[in-house]
Scaffold this active site. Structure first.
Site, PDB file in Angstrom:
ATOM      1  N   HIS A  64      44.519 -63.794  32.530  1.00 50.30           N
ATOM      2  CA  HIS A  64      45.398 -62.997  31.663  1.00 50.30           C
ATOM      3  C   HIS A  64      44.970 -63.151  30.196  1.00 50.30           C
ATOM      4  O   HIS A  64      44.845 -62.148  29.469  1.00 50.30           O
ATOM      5  CB  HIS A  64      46.842 -63.460  31.876  1.00 50.30           C
ATOM      6  CG  HIS A  64      47.862 -62.750  31.034  1.00 50.30           C
ATOM      7  ND1 HIS A  64      48.818 -61.923  31.566  1.00 50.30           N
ATOM      8  CD2 HIS A  64      48.077 -62.754  29.689  1.00 50.30           C
ATOM      9  CE1 HIS A  64      49.573 -61.436  30.592  1.00 50.30           C
ATOM     10  NE2 HIS A  64      49.148 -61.926  29.440  1.00 50.30           N
ATOM     11  N   GLU A  65      44.735 -64.394  29.772  1.00 49.90           N
ATOM     12  CA  GLU A  65      44.372 -64.626  28.358  1.00 49.90           C
ATOM     13  C   GLU A  65      42.970 -64.109  28.062  1.00 49.90           C
ATOM     14  O   GLU A  65      42.716 -63.545  26.992  1.00 49.90           O
ATOM     15  CB  GLU A  65      44.482 -66.117  28.016  1.00 49.90           C
ATOM     16  CG  GLU A  65      45.860 -66.740  28.228  1.00 49.90           C
ATOM     17  CD  GLU A  65      46.998 -65.924  27.639  1.00 49.90           C
ATOM     18  OE1 GLU A  65      46.802 -65.261  26.600  1.00 49.90           O
ATOM     19  OE2 GLU A  65      48.093 -65.930  28.237  1.00 49.90           O
ATOM     20  N   CYS A 121      54.039 -60.753  29.583  1.00 50.09           N
ATOM     21  CA  CYS A 121      53.174 -60.912  28.412  1.00 50.09           C
ATOM     22  C   CYS A 121      54.038 -60.985  27.155  1.00 50.09           C
ATOM     23  O   CYS A 121      54.956 -60.176  26.988  1.00 50.09           O
ATOM     24  CB  CYS A 121      52.214 -59.725  28.324  1.00 50.09           C
ATOM     25  SG  CYS A 121      51.082 -59.836  26.938  1.00 50.09           S
ATOM     26  N   HIS A 175      42.950 -60.564  27.252  1.00 50.91           N
ATOM     27  CA  HIS A 175      43.389 -60.243  25.884  1.00 50.91           C
ATOM     28  C   HIS A 175      42.211 -60.201  24.900  1.00 50.91           C
ATOM     29  O   HIS A 175      42.269 -59.505  23.893  1.00 50.91           O
ATOM     30  CB  HIS A 175      44.407 -61.265  25.386  1.00 50.91           C
ATOM     31  CG  HIS A 175      45.830 -60.960  25.779  1.00 50.91           C
ATOM     32  ND1 HIS A 175      46.435 -59.762  25.504  1.00 50.91           N
ATOM     33  CD2 HIS A 175      46.770 -61.725  26.416  1.00 50.91           C
ATOM     34  CE1 HIS A 175      47.692 -59.795  25.954  1.00 50.91           C
ATOM     35  NE2 HIS A 175      47.915 -60.967  26.523  1.00 50.91           N
TER      36      HIS A 175
HETATM   37 NI    NI Z   1      49.693 -61.510  27.444  1.00 53.85          NI
END
Ligand code: NI
Length: 196
Positions: free
Chosen positions: A150-151, A108, A154
């Site tokens: 993953h995004e 990340c 966030h």
């Molecule tokens: Ni990340």
């Protein structure tokens, strides 16, 4: 104030400890998507992701608590047809397909240097809007689906460390690469991961 006349800027990427990484981001109103400020932010995020060799970047990583992420690779003369072309998604929703979770390496941009094995859904349906406010509705699988999960995380204040089943594989990529010969099949060696 409009920023459209200004060339894209590489923005500072915030690291773990910044509160934006731990808060749910707010959805953008449809009318906001095409405003000069959001358009300029998207251009800046693309420049920032390219500058940091990332494959994905979510708005909270540049301190903007809004539901927007980008992922993929911008075509260049050397790579005119990238495997994962650059995509911009606003107000995303994901519906994972059922099935066994798949472990693979992730890193990340907000946790620089660390890599770990993260379980993710193999395929999903991604819905949302593009930078012009037009609907996005796509099925993604494999690496592309992993980056999107993953995004998407966030935007909900979740980072890949939260998703790891155990922390045994957590490594500084640089350190682990010096000890590759000491890894065997029973202790997963460091993978290349990705930065997103
Ligand atoms: Ni990340």
């Amino acid at each position: 104030m409009s920023r459209t006349a200004i060339a894209p800027t590489v923005l500072p990427i915030v690291r773990l400890g910044h509160p934006a990484l731990r808060k749910p981001a707010r959805a953008l109103a449809q009318a906001e998507i095409r405003t000069p400020n959001i358009q300029a932010l998207i251009d800046d995020m693309v420049a920032t992701m390219v500058d940091s060799d990332g494959i994905g970047l979510a708005a909270p990583q540049v301190g903007e608590e809004i539901q927007l992420f980008i992922f993929g690779v911008q075509p260049t003369p050397e790579e005119p047809d990238p495997l994962v072309p650059l995509q911009i998604v606003v107000n995303p929703m994901i519906d994972p397909e059922s099935g066994e979770l798949v472990h693979d390496w992730e890193g990340c941009l907000s946790i620089p240097g660390l890599r770990g094995l993260v379980p993710r859904h193999q395929a999903l349906r991604l819905r949302g809007f593009d930078r012009e406010g037009k609907p996005v509705d796509r099925r993604l699988e494999g690496f592309e689906a992993r980056v999107v999960q993953h995004e998407f995380d966030h935007l909900n204040g979740v980072i890949f460390l939260d998703r790891m089943r155990d922390l045994q594989s957590l490594s500084y990529a640089e350190e682990a690469e010096e000890h590759l010969s000491e890894y065997d099949a029973s202790t997963p060696g460091p993978g290349p991961g990705f930065a997103g």
